[in-house]
Write an enzyme that holds these catalytic residues in place. Sequence first.
Site, PDB file in Angstrom:
ATOM      1  N   SER A  91      39.458  44.749  44.972  1.00  0.00           N
ATOM      2  CA  SER A  91      40.863  45.216  45.294  1.00  0.00           C
ATOM      3  C   SER A  91      40.620  46.769  45.478  1.00  0.00           C
ATOM      4  O   SER A  91      40.086  47.039  46.417  1.00  0.00           O
ATOM      5  CB  SER A  91      41.860  44.604  44.108  1.00  0.00           C
ATOM      6  OG  SER A  91      42.954  44.939  44.463  1.00  0.00           O
TER       7      SER A  91
ATOM      8  N   ASP B  83      45.650  34.974  49.214  1.00  0.00           N
ATOM      9  CA  ASP B  83      45.851  36.467  48.287  1.00  0.00           C
ATOM     10  C   ASP B  83      47.371  36.714  48.582  1.00  0.00           C
ATOM     11  O   ASP B  83      47.702  36.923  49.812  1.00  0.00           O
ATOM     12  CB  ASP B  83      44.765  37.336  48.874  1.00  0.00           C
ATOM     13  CG  ASP B  83      44.636  38.379  47.915  1.00  0.00           C
ATOM     14  OD1 ASP B  83      45.616  38.727  47.151  1.00  0.00           O
ATOM     15  OD2 ASP B  83      43.442  38.986  47.846  1.00  0.00           O
TER      16      ASP B  83
ATOM     17  N   HIS C 142      44.056  36.319  44.745  1.00  0.00           N
ATOM     18  CA  HIS C 142      43.549  37.606  44.713  1.00  0.00           C
ATOM     19  C   HIS C 142      42.401  37.569  43.744  1.00  0.00           C
ATOM     20  O   HIS C 142      41.488  38.345  44.093  1.00  0.00           O
ATOM     21  CB  HIS C 142      44.737  38.516  44.241  1.00  0.00           C
ATOM     22  CG  HIS C 142      44.437  39.925  44.575  1.00  0.00           C
ATOM     23  ND1 HIS C 142      44.054  40.532  45.484  1.00  0.00           N
ATOM     24  CD2 HIS C 142      44.381  41.143  43.381  1.00  0.00           C
ATOM     25  CE1 HIS C 142      43.608  42.016  45.439  1.00  0.00           C
ATOM     26  NE2 HIS C 142      43.950  42.189  44.205  1.00  0.00           N
TER      27      HIS C 142
END
Length: 272
Positions: A98, A223, A251
């Site tokens: 991320s 995601d 995610h």
Amino acid sequence: MGLFIKVEPGVKVYVEDLNPGGCKTIVFLHGWPASHRMFEYQFDQLPKRGYRCIGIDQRGFGNSDKPWTGYAYDTLADDVRGVVEALDLHGFVLAGHSTGGAIAIRYMARHKGYGVSKLALCAAAAPSLIQRPYFPHGQTREAVLKIIQDTYSNRPEMLRGFGDMFFYQHTTQAFADWFFQMGLQAAGWSTIAVATSWLDEERLFEDLGKIHVPTLILHGIHDKVCFFPLAIAQNEGIENSLLIPFKYSGHGLFYDERDKFNKELIQFTEEG
């Protein structure tokens, strides 16, 4: 082994160094707003396979110092360089999840990939987490502004909501509580500052073209934070990159499909 490394006057970051004698090294950069502990299900397995795993808590998060300033991608990438030099790391795999993936990309561009032999981007927030006139694939600016405002007004509730959209597979309440506590360990101001960086940071688009090491892109097709088209853009922008979709992940693919995640990371590390 846990240690603190000074990255600038008055600022130390926490580093977990597992199996220092391992044959190959993987450096993990966590996502917002967690810590190195989010990789628990990698750290449980990879050292047993002979790997040295290094987890860095970004400043403001986890066990690291929480200064009022220093949350732009440039500074966070410089912190990584400080750890790399302090531990004298060479030929390692840099793995970022991320926002940690965005920082990894900035590290590759800003520090010319110093010490890195391969790059792994996992649900990376790049080249832009938000939509822009020339990039329609991210979150809306308004959605990020709401996260920032909710952090100011009720950070625990914001974290609960963020945790609810993080994973695709079912998680227990106990697991949700564990993940929630990681977010609470951060400072409110650092949580806000990094989210603000999502709005301001546009240079990752040009950074992609400065990456010249083999790159693995792992991304969940479900995601809800960093949408799958971001992975496609990374794949198109980075030469010698391979995109592997995770069909049953959101995610948090490092947990949703942890066995597949570990297998792909090990195979990538061993290749060549």
